[in-house]
Design a protein around this motif. Structure first.
Motif, mmCIF file in Angstrom:
data_model
loop_
_atom_site.group_PDB
_atom_site.id
_atom_site.type_symbol
_atom_site.label_atom_id
_atom_site.label_comp_id
_atom_site.label_asym_id
_atom_site.label_seq_id
_atom_site.Cartn_x
_atom_site.Cartn_y
_atom_site.Cartn_z
ATOM 1 N N VAL A 97 0.856 -1.185 0.000
ATOM 2 C CA VAL A 97 0.000 0.000 0.000
ATOM 3 C C VAL A 97 0.894 1.238 0.000
ATOM 4 O O VAL A 97 1.775 1.366 0.847
ATOM 5 C CB VAL A 97 -0.939 0.026 1.223
ATOM 6 C CG1 VAL A 97 -1.667 1.372 1.318
ATOM 7 C CG2 VAL A 97 -1.951 -1.109 1.143
ATOM 8 N N LEU A 98 0.682 2.102 -0.980
ATOM 9 C CA LEU A 98 1.413 3.368 -1.071
ATOM 10 C C LEU A 98 0.443 4.483 -0.711
ATOM 11 O O LEU A 98 -0.574 4.655 -1.358
ATOM 12 C CB LEU A 98 1.971 3.568 -2.482
ATOM 13 C CG LEU A 98 2.837 4.808 -2.747
ATOM 14 C CD1 LEU A 98 3.777 4.562 -3.930
ATOM 15 C CD2 LEU A 98 1.995 6.059 -3.023
ATOM 16 N N VAL A 99 0.753 5.220 0.357
ATOM 17 C CA VAL A 99 -0.086 6.322 0.809
ATOM 18 C C VAL A 99 0.631 7.630 0.488
ATOM 19 O O VAL A 99 1.762 7.851 0.948
ATOM 20 C CB VAL A 99 -0.379 6.231 2.314
ATOM 21 C CG1 VAL A 99 -1.324 7.353 2.752
ATOM 22 C CG2 VAL A 99 -0.981 4.872 2.664
ATOM 23 N N ASN A 100 -0.016 8.474 -0.299
ATOM 24 C CA ASN A 100 0.583 9.749 -0.711
ATOM 25 C C ASN A 100 -0.247 10.919 -0.190
ATOM 26 O O ASN A 100 -1.398 11.089 -0.565
ATOM 27 C CB ASN A 100 0.681 9.812 -2.235
ATOM 28 C CG ASN A 100 1.192 11.160 -2.723
ATOM 29 O OD1 ASN A 100 0.481 11.906 -3.392
ATOM 30 N ND2 ASN A 100 2.427 11.488 -2.400
ATOM 31 N N PHE A 101 0.359 11.705 0.715
ATOM 32 C CA PHE A 101 -0.286 12.900 1.234
ATOM 33 C C PHE A 101 0.118 14.073 0.341
ATOM 34 O O PHE A 101 1.308 14.328 0.152
ATOM 35 C CB PHE A 101 0.144 13.149 2.681
ATOM 36 C CG PHE A 101 -0.275 12.060 3.626
ATOM 37 C CD1 PHE A 101 -1.536 12.060 4.205
ATOM 38 C CD2 PHE A 101 0.586 11.013 3.935
ATOM 39 C CE1 PHE A 101 -1.934 11.052 5.070
ATOM 40 C CE2 PHE A 101 0.208 10.001 4.797
ATOM 41 C CZ PHE A 101 -1.064 10.017 5.369
ATOM 42 N N PHE A 102 -0.880 14.786 -0.189
ATOM 43 C CA PHE A 102 -0.594 15.835 -1.165
ATOM 44 C C PHE A 102 -1.586 16.976 -1.046
ATOM 45 O O PHE A 102 -2.635 16.863 -0.380
ATOM 46 C CB PHE A 102 -0.654 15.255 -2.581
ATOM 47 C CG PHE A 102 -2.056 15.004 -3.073
ATOM 48 C CD1 PHE A 102 -2.678 15.905 -3.938
ATOM 49 C CD2 PHE A 102 -2.774 13.877 -2.660
ATOM 50 C CE1 PHE A 102 -3.980 15.681 -4.377
ATOM 51 C CE2 PHE A 102 -4.080 13.659 -3.093
ATOM 52 C CZ PHE A 102 -4.677 14.562 -3.961
ATOM 53 N N SER A 103 -1.272 18.085 -1.708
ATOM 54 C CA SER A 103 -2.185 19.223 -1.841
ATOM 55 C C SER A 103 -2.182 19.669 -3.292
ATOM 56 O O SER A 103 -1.155 19.558 -3.980
ATOM 57 C CB SER A 103 -1.750 20.389 -0.942
ATOM 58 O OG SER A 103 -1.848 20.055 0.419
ATOM 59 N N LYS A 188 3.823 -2.755 3.791
ATOM 60 C CA LYS A 188 3.729 -4.102 3.248
ATOM 61 C C LYS A 188 2.930 -4.965 4.214
ATOM 62 O O LYS A 188 3.284 -5.082 5.388
ATOM 63 C CB LYS A 188 5.114 -4.729 3.037
ATOM 64 C CG LYS A 188 5.032 -6.160 2.488
ATOM 65 C CD LYS A 188 6.391 -6.786 2.272
ATOM 66 C CE LYS A 188 6.245 -8.216 1.748
ATOM 67 N NZ LYS A 188 7.560 -8.875 1.558
ATOM 68 N N ASN A 189 1.843 -5.544 3.717
ATOM 69 C CA ASN A 189 0.949 -6.342 4.553
ATOM 70 C C ASN A 189 0.537 -5.587 5.810
ATOM 71 O O ASN A 189 0.440 -6.167 6.901
ATOM 72 C CB ASN A 189 1.614 -7.680 4.920
ATOM 73 C CG ASN A 189 1.896 -8.541 3.709
ATOM 74 O OD1 ASN A 189 1.120 -8.553 2.752
ATOM 75 N ND2 ASN A 189 3.009 -9.253 3.720
ATOM 76 N N GLY A 190 0.340 -4.292 5.657
ATOM 77 C CA GLY A 190 -0.098 -3.460 6.773
ATOM 78 C C GLY A 190 1.011 -2.881 7.614
ATOM 79 O O GLY A 190 0.786 -1.955 8.394
ATOM 80 N N ASP A 191 2.228 -3.400 7.487
ATOM 81 C CA ASP A 191 3.354 -2.931 8.298
ATOM 82 C C ASP A 191 4.164 -1.865 7.567
ATOM 83 O O ASP A 191 4.377 -1.953 6.345
ATOM 84 C CB ASP A 191 4.290 -4.093 8.653
ATOM 85 C CG ASP A 191 3.620 -5.111 9.556
ATOM 86 O OD1 ASP A 191 2.902 -4.684 10.483
ATOM 87 O OD2 ASP A 191 3.804 -6.323 9.338
ATOM 88 N N ALA A 212 10.408 -4.769 -1.586
ATOM 89 C CA ALA A 212 9.385 -5.206 -0.627
ATOM 90 C C ALA A 212 8.700 -6.479 -1.098
ATOM 91 O O ALA A 212 8.417 -7.386 -0.304
ATOM 92 C CB ALA A 212 8.362 -4.090 -0.423
ATOM 93 N N LEU A 213 8.443 -6.555 -2.400
ATOM 94 C CA LEU A 213 7.787 -7.749 -2.946
ATOM 95 C C LEU A 213 8.702 -8.964 -2.917
ATOM 96 O O LEU A 213 8.242 -10.099 -2.698
ATOM 97 C CB LEU A 213 7.345 -7.484 -4.384
ATOM 98 C CG LEU A 213 6.182 -6.493 -4.569
ATOM 99 C CD1 LEU A 213 5.986 -6.173 -6.053
ATOM 100 C CD2 LEU A 213 4.895 -7.068 -3.969
ATOM 101 N N ASP A 214 9.991 -8.738 -3.111
ATOM 102 C CA ASP A 214 10.954 -9.836 -3.122
ATOM 103 C C ASP A 214 11.284 -10.332 -1.719
ATOM 104 O O ASP A 214 11.682 -11.478 -1.525
ATOM 105 C CB ASP A 214 12.254 -9.416 -3.812
ATOM 106 C CG ASP A 214 12.067 -9.228 -5.305
ATOM 107 O OD1 ASP A 214 11.078 -9.748 -5.853
ATOM 108 O OD2 ASP A 214 12.901 -8.538 -5.924
ATOM 109 N N HIS A 215 11.113 -9.432 -0.732
ATOM 110 C CA HIS A 215 11.471 -9.790 0.644
ATOM 111 C C HIS A 215 10.349 -10.600 1.285
ATOM 112 O O HIS A 215 9.235 -10.138 1.426
ATOM 113 C CB HIS A 215 11.723 -8.535 1.475
ATOM 114 C CG HIS A 215 12.158 -8.820 2.875
ATOM 115 N ND1 HIS A 215 13.404 -9.306 3.175
ATOM 116 C CD2 HIS A 215 11.498 -8.679 4.059
ATOM 117 C CE1 HIS A 215 13.509 -9.463 4.498
ATOM 118 N NE2 HIS A 215 12.375 -9.090 5.037
#
Length: 216
Positions: A97-103, A188-191, A212-215
């Protein structure tokens, strides 16, 4: 702190055995806490099992206390549970999950936004992007035009709870309340996995997503 809605209280009971003021109530998916196994079979004490279950319930209760529901400009809703370095989005199957805070008034934000659509297309099965509008008084019509101009074909929340979510994330990351925009956080997975203050090359974010996907 927002008030816990009745639906969150019901979840606890199940586990134990610019903006809109109204939010569509939507149940949040949760994992059932497994009952204690037979101590003789698992070679563990009843005391340890009880302590583990108590710890799990305390952690879940804390997350539910920090839960909210976000609504997008397309009337799509997602429940979000927050707890320190965790960010769990309702009904999301993608592990990242990518969370982007923007204006909308922020030039660096505007310069970065089109690249998120590229990432969303590239990692559609593995990546969920949530744009969180903060510190902005743009109206719904202006935001719709902005959304189309910058090809933001992903979940974009303009809900009143955005400020609450941004404050909780900033607190978890030990950032000032008036943190630098844009702020992008990977989970990743909520963490919590990593975050970026200000604009960074899209190649860096792409690399971290692959890592992250490979780990395992």
């Amino acid at each position: 702190m927002i008030r816990i809605k009745p639906l969150f209280l019901s979840i606890i009971l199940l586990l134990a055995t610019g903006c809109s003021d109204k939010k569509e109530e939507k149940s949040l998916p949760v994992k059932k806490i497994q009952a204690c196994p037979d101590p003789k079979e698992q070679n563990i004490s009843e005391q340890n099992c009880s302590e583990n279950n108590g710890s799990n319930l305390t952690k879940i209760s804390t997350m539910l206390e920090s839960a909210t529901i976000l609504k997008s400009i397309k009337d799509e809703t997602h429940g979000v549970m927050l707890d320190r370095d965790r960010f769990i989005v309702n009904d999301v199957k993608q592990p990242i999950v990518l969370v982007n805070f923007f204006s909308t008034w922020c030039p660096p934000c505007r310069g970065q936004l089109p690249y998120f659509e590229d990432l969303q297309k590239k990692y559609r099965k593995d990546l969920f992007i949530a744009g969180i509008l903060v510190n902005d008084d743009v109206n719904a019509t202006q935001l719709e035009q902005f959304y189309k101009k910058y090809h933001m074909e992903y979940f974009v929340s303009n809900d009143i709870e955005n400020e609450y979510v941004s404050a909780k994330v900033a607190e978890a990351l030990k950032l000032d309340a008036n943190f630098t925009l844009p702020l992008t956080v990977l989970y990743k997975n909520g963490d919590y996995y990593t975050h970026y203050e200000g604009v960074v090359p899209v190649e860096m974010i792409d690399h971290d997503i692959r890592m992250a996907l490979d780990h395992k």
